[in-house]
Design an enzyme around this catalytic site. Structure first.
Site: not given
Ligand code: FMN
Length: 302
Positions: A71, A99, A127, A130, A165, A192-193, A243-244
């Site tokens: 995104v 955030n 976060n 970045c 984070k 984070n991802t 995470g998940g």
């Molecule tokens: C569509 C989307 C947008 C995200 N935007 C942000 C963000 O703006 N800032 C951030 O720190 N993490 C962002 N994340 C990461 C999530 O907050 C989270 O750390 C990650 O998805 C793992 O958790 P989950 O498996 O429960 O989704 C985003 C994740 C998704 C899927």
């Protein structure tokens, strides 16, 4: 009913379930489905100093047991947030946490300083995944020095609870967590991802517009639980795990691994009521196992 109250620094959470940034909008979008005041904390969308358009489409793709997204932190900037969004969310009776993202230590610090002035925002989540524009786009969060530079800059301008984070795209996440703690972080959240890629084999091209994206959802959970446990053993500040997570049992794994609170992200897209279901499930589990307080299972591994 067991006692679900937890504390993150001086933040009081009525239960350990929070929403993850970027997956729950500003909370308001979910108000028809969930009583927002029953969630322990809501982490709103990534907010930057100036508005950001985000990346080109396609920027989301489904993968087995998860999804990839790129995104790109689309948002209208912190001034727009303060003027237009803050008045709408400031009275929601839970911890509304912003955030914060940026491209230099100064831009993070300036954004944080503006948020420090808002009575209805008791904490920020920084976060650090970045890109650092001055260092060829490498993420701040992948080196101890990069992470420290952000935490130090923000700490000078932000006086309330600072959650940092962490990025999972590193070799030794515990050392990054310690670097953040040393610079004054009040808590760390992870993960984070995870960087990933998917390919459209018929067109022989990546499925996402910018080639790679962040993997989230159930597929990442075992990696996240391991990292939460590594970090919980390495720092004294409270750890927030994510995470998940999509069930109470998932959440309990993170709590047992050492998390004081948890966040739910991708699962909100499948079931907008998942946060409340996870809270209720934790409660039932504690009752059926004779636990009076959530703290009996936090960091309880033998
Ligand atoms: C569509 C989307 C947008 C995200 N935007 C942000 C963000 O703006 N800032 C951030 O720190 N993490 C962002 N994340 C990461 C999530 O907050 C989270 O750390 C990650 O998805 C793992 O958790 P989950 O498996 O429960 O989704 C985003 C994740 C998704 C899927």
């Amino acid at each position: 009913m067991a006692d679900l109250n937890v504390k993150i620094n001086n933040l009081h959470l009525k239960n350990p379930v929070m929403t993850a940034s970027g997956t729950f909008g500003y909370g308001l979008e979910f108000a028809d489905f969930v009583p927002l005041n029953e969630i322990g904390g809501i982490i709103v969308k990534g907010t930057t100093l100036k508005a950001r358009e985000g990346n080109d489409y396609p920027r989301m793709v489904e993968t087995p047991q998860g999804m990839l997204n790129c995104v790109g932190l689309q948002n209208k900037g912190v001034d727009y947030f303060i003027e237009h969004i803050y008045p709408e969310i400031k009275d929601i009776d839970t911890n509304m946490i912003v955030n914060v993202s940026g491209n230099s230590p100064e831009s993070y610090a300036e954004t944080a300083e503006k948020l420090d002035a808002l009575d209805g925002i008791p904490a920020i989540e920084v976060n650090i995944s970045c890109p650092n524009v001055k260092e060829g786009g490498m993420s701040f969060g992948v080196t101890c020095s990069g992470a420290s530079s952000i935490v130090k800059a923000v700490r000078q301008h932000y006086h309330k609870t600072m959650i940092v984070k962490l990025s999972p795209n590193v070799t030794d996440i515990a050392s990054i967590a310690r670097a953040c703690e040393d610079e004054g972080a009040d808590s760390v959240s992870l993960i984070n991802t995870l960087m990933g890629m998917a390919i459209d084999i018929e067109h022989r091209r990546p499925k996402l517009s910018i080639r790679t994206g962040g993997l989230s959802g159930p597929a990442v959970k075992p990696v996240a639980v391991r990292m939460v446990n590594d970090v919980a053993k390495a720092v004294k500040i409270p750890v927030i795990g994510l995470g998940g997570i999509s069930t109470a049992e998932d959440a309990i794994e993170f709590l047992m691994a050492g998390a004081t609170a948890i966040q739910i992200g991708t699962a909100n897209f499948l079931d907008p009521q998942v946060t409340i279901k996870v809270r209720d499930g934790i409660n039932e589990w504690l009752d059926s196992h004779g636990c009076k307080s959530i703290y009996e299972i936090i960091n309880c591994l033998s």
